[in-house]
Write an enzyme that holds these catalytic residues in place. Structure first.
Site, short mmCIF file in Angstrom:
data_model
loop_
_atom_site.label_atom_id
_atom_site.label_comp_id
_atom_site.label_asym_id
_atom_site.label_seq_id
_atom_site.Cartn_x
_atom_site.Cartn_y
_atom_site.Cartn_z
N HIS A 198 0.84 -1.20 0.00
CA HIS A 198 0.00 0.00 0.00
C HIS A 198 0.88 1.26 0.00
CE1 HIS A 198 -3.68 -2.38 0.77
NE2 HIS A 198 -2.88 -3.12 1.50
N TYR B 167 3.78 -5.30 9.64
CA TYR B 167 3.62 -3.85 9.64
C TYR B 167 4.72 -3.19 10.47
CZ TYR B 167 -1.21 -4.15 7.81
OH TYR B 167 -2.34 -4.37 7.05
#
Length: 351
Positions: free
Chosen positions: A67, A335
């Protein structure tokens, strides 16, 4: 991604939380992956997954490993109190909670054309008055392609570009789909649901299940969706060729006023899976409209408030708890490592 987590937040593991606030170094990647419960006998770690993202998309210092292309948003969540009986989280009490977020497309290339992928994402950070935070990352699909981190890694490997062509090998992807029927189900869903023409008129789904915890300690299995007030329209063939159509169009819409989504909480019925993101729950489950997300502003991600936020979906306030879905621990670990790498690159002068 913010470098702090609120006191008292329930966490999957202390090393994951520390990684999420940037207090560990890359050498601990294997450690927090193990503590998160997704280190396998084949040594699948957060580092392995993040390295594969980099193999697929190339090196883009200072950007998210997935992303990578997106835009920051800001506004607030206006709770109507309808979910207050289901969760003791302050975000569901009547009133407003400030929100910082990000709209993006999947992939690790920050210069990829918007039309290159059929999925959009919305990530949000709600900050309660008591300092606790709720962070969530959602996709425009109601299910995921794979159930486990190992399957996800195999999907990334199948999508790795062939050096001779610069594109994935169709035979490898075909073999992956043949071995993973759930991924075929997602492909079929995407064919029936063309990508939205705008960030503003798409729905965004939690995909993973969570639990709402009420004041009596009772847990309610839930998934959530942000449903837009703007009517859906598919992306046209002409707009697919405009490289940054989504961010530009979002700014144009916001020039006319705020954009709104309704937070719909879908409650599981007995027997609905809470540990398998490939399975959508049947239609007709009880839904609660918990309030309205109001987006007032958008900013470029290079200097916007969302730039340094780690939208780890396991950062949750009291009143919301993670399910046993194995992808949640994997997402938290990956993440954290992505955040550690890119913030270090920014500190060294990238971007």
């Amino acid at each position: 991604m913010p470098a702090t987590a609120s006191p008292g937040q329930p966490r999957v593991c202390v090393p994951c939380r520390l990684a999420a606030i940037g207090a560990v170094v890359a050498a601990l990647a294997g450690g927090f992956a193990y503590a998160a419960g997704w280190l396998t006998p084949q040594r699948l770690t957060a580092q392995t997954v993040i390295d594969q993202f980099q193999h697929n998309a190339g090196q883009h210092p200072g950007f998210r490993r997935n992303h990578a292309k997106g835009v920051c948003i800001a506004g607030y969540f206006d709770s109507n109190g309808a979910a207050a009986s289901l969760s003791k989280a302050a975000v569901f009490a009547p009133g407003r909670t400030p929100v910082i977020g990000r709209l993006a497309i999947p992939g690790g290339n920050p210069t990829a054309p918007d039309g290159s992928v059929p999925i959009r994402s919305m990530a949000l950070q709600f900050t309660q008055a008591d300092g606790q935070q709720w962070r969530t990352g959602m996709n425009s699909t109601p299910m995921f392609a794979v159930r486990t981190p190992e399957q996800f890694y195999r999907q990334l490997k199948a999508a790795q570009p062939d050096p001779a062509t610069g594109k994935p090998d169709p035979a490898r992807m075909k073999a992956f789909l043949a071995a993973n029927p759930a991924a075929q189900a997602l492909q079929a869903w995407l064919k029936q649901h063309p990508p939205s023409s705008s960030y503003a008129n798409g729905s965004y789904h939690s995909i993973n299940a969570f639990y709402l915890v009420d004041t009596k300690g009772q847990r309610h299995a839930v998934r959530w969706t942000m449903r837009p007030e703007q009517p859906y329209a598919p992306l046209s063939d002409v707009d697919k060729g405009v490289p940054s159509r989504l961010a530009d169009e979002l700014s144009q819409r916001l020039a006319s006023g705020p954009l709104r989504w309704h937070l719909l909480l879908t409650l599981a019925a007995p027997g609905d899976p809470t540990d398998d993101a490939t399975q959508a729950w049947p239609a007709g489950r009880r839904q609660v409209d918990a309030g309205t997300l109001v987006v007032e502003r958008a900013h470029a991600q290079d200097d916007g408030a969302c730039r340094d936020i780690n939208f780890d979906p396991t950062i949750l306030p009291a009143g919301i708890a993670p399910s046993a879905d194995p992808l949640l621990a994997a997402r938290s670990a990956a993440y954290a490592l992505s955040h550690q790498r890119r913030t270090r690159e920014v500190a060294l002068g990238a971007r």
